[in-house]
Design a protein around this motif. Structure first.
Motif, mmCIF file in Angstrom:
data_model
loop_
_atom_site.group_PDB
_atom_site.id
_atom_site.type_symbol
_atom_site.label_atom_id
_atom_site.label_comp_id
_atom_site.label_asym_id
_atom_site.label_seq_id
_atom_site.Cartn_x
_atom_site.Cartn_y
_atom_site.Cartn_z
ATOM 1 N N ASN A 1 0.866 -1.180 0.000
ATOM 2 C CA ASN A 1 0.000 0.000 0.000
ATOM 3 C C ASN A 1 0.897 1.222 0.000
ATOM 4 O O ASN A 1 1.639 1.452 0.966
ATOM 5 C CB ASN A 1 -0.915 0.007 1.231
ATOM 6 C CG ASN A 1 -2.131 -0.875 1.022
ATOM 7 O OD1 ASN A 1 -2.812 -0.755 0.014
ATOM 8 N ND2 ASN A 1 -2.395 -1.763 1.960
ATOM 9 N N GLU A 2 0.825 1.979 -1.070
ATOM 10 C CA GLU A 2 1.731 3.113 -1.231
ATOM 11 C C GLU A 2 0.958 4.424 -1.047
ATOM 12 O O GLU A 2 -0.092 4.614 -1.652
ATOM 13 C CB GLU A 2 2.365 3.069 -2.626
ATOM 14 C CG GLU A 2 3.535 4.016 -2.770
ATOM 15 C CD GLU A 2 4.249 3.829 -4.092
ATOM 16 O OE1 GLU A 2 5.408 4.239 -4.192
ATOM 17 O OE2 GLU A 2 3.639 3.293 -5.048
ATOM 18 N N PRO A 3 1.474 5.326 -0.208
ATOM 19 C CA PRO A 3 0.760 6.591 -0.012
ATOM 20 C C PRO A 3 0.911 7.532 -1.202
ATOM 21 O O PRO A 3 1.968 7.581 -1.844
ATOM 22 C CB PRO A 3 1.438 7.181 1.225
ATOM 23 C CG PRO A 3 2.809 6.597 1.213
ATOM 24 C CD PRO A 3 2.672 5.217 0.637
ATOM 25 N N ARG B 1 -3.933 6.066 0.301
ATOM 26 C CA ARG B 1 -3.074 4.935 -0.023
ATOM 27 C C ARG B 1 -3.520 4.289 -1.334
ATOM 28 O O ARG B 1 -4.717 4.185 -1.610
ATOM 29 C CB ARG B 1 -3.102 3.906 1.097
ATOM 30 C CG ARG B 1 -2.496 4.389 2.411
ATOM 31 C CD ARG B 1 -2.616 3.323 3.480
ATOM 32 N NE ARG B 1 -4.014 2.955 3.701
ATOM 33 C CZ ARG B 1 -4.383 1.913 4.438
ATOM 34 N NH1 ARG B 1 -3.483 1.142 5.015
ATOM 35 N NH2 ARG B 1 -5.664 1.629 4.608
#
Length: 302
Positions: free
Chosen positions: A163-165, A267
């Motif tokens: 999960n990438e912000p 996210r």
């Protein structure tokens, strides 16, 4: 000319004794003698001279033995190659990759996979948009893809691996460039640069949804086909954008990346996707390696 005859000849030629060769092959001596006779008939010449006291190779037998060794070695290699393919240890896997996924996840995964399966060729297929990768998976042009979630249900299976912000990307001289974090609502009046909507960009969808959550619809003034160009347009003060944190590795001049404040969930999940019914052992090995190297985030972080 049968393979078992070649193996029989090689054993006798190396032992120079029918009894020892029969023991080595777990065969009866009379049967072994018959196999040699059949082989000599097929070749058309005498390969072994036999007396009551010794067995020795003829000149033709010496030459023939060299060829037999090569043939048997190639047969063994063929068997090993087939078994390796069946185990997923040999072959090719076509992997779809995109944008920041390539920079952040692929090197780690590729190194681990090559260590485990050095005989499998990794064929990388870059694709900017997740929609393109989904189509390639469904059409069989790639075997597995790293792409932005969500992945449509049905024939495809997927697993979230990161999960990438999202971060606000601003021109260096923007009034908010010096802030520690940017409230997304403060960008409501700004012009936006983003990916084209027609290509099925999951990242664009996530950014638009984040803006909706902050109470506004982004005013898109220009679209660009890849991350590098989008960020470059921000550096040229065409507008602002939202990008995953890994895009900061581009290190383009004239832009700043700032975390997003204000309690908005920004996210963007990255998933590994593949065809659910694909029986390929090579794919199974790739997925098993990914399970170790790129485990799914804990439930609370998804």
């Amino acid at each position: 000319m049968e393979l078992r005859h070649l193996r029989a000849f090689a054993a006798v030629a190396e032992e120079l004794h029918f009894g020892r060769a029969a023991l080595r092959l777990h065969a009866a001596q009379p049967a072994l003698s018959q196999q040699i006779k059949h082989l000599e008939q097929d070749v058309g010449t005498l390969l072994l001279e036999r007396t009551t006291r010794q067995v020795r190779l003829t000149a033709a037998g010496v030459v023939f033995l060299e060829h037999v060794h090569r043939v048997l070695a190639e047969v063994d290699r063929a068997r090993e190659s087939v078994l390796a393919t069946e185990r997923g240890a040999r072959g090719e896997i076509r992997v779809g990759v995109t944008g920041a996924i390539t920079w952040r996840l692929l090197p780690r995964m590729a190194r681990a996979y090559r260590q485990r399966y050095p005989l499998v060729r990794l064929d990388l297929h870059p694709a900017v948009f997740s929609g393109t990768q989904v189509s390639s998976l469904l059409d069989g042009r790639i075997d597995v893809g790293f792409l932005r979630a969500p992945v449509p249900d049905g024939p495809l299976a997927s697993r979230v691996i990161l999960n990438e912000p999202l971060m606000a990307v601003l021109p260096l001289d923007h009034p908010l460039a010096g802030a520690d974090a940017v409230d997304l609502a403060d960008l409501s009046g700004e012009p936006f640069v983003t990916y084209p909507s027609r290509h099925g960009s999951a990242l664009r969808d996530a950014a638009v949804h984040a803006c909706f959550s902050a109470g506004f619809t982004p005013r898109v003034v220009q679209e660009a086909p890849d991350t590098h160009t989008v960020v470059a347009l921000v550096g040229a003060a065409v507008g602002v954008t939202l990008m995953p944190a890994s895009a900061e590795r581009l290190q383009l001049e004239g832009v700043v990346f700032r975390p997003i404040a204000g309690g908005v969930d920004v996210r963007v999940p990255i998933a590994l996707a593949w065809r659910r019914e694909d029986p390929s052992p090579v794919l199974a090995g790739f997925l098993a390696t990914a399970e170790e190297v790129l485990p799914s985030p804990p439930p609370g972080d998804r």
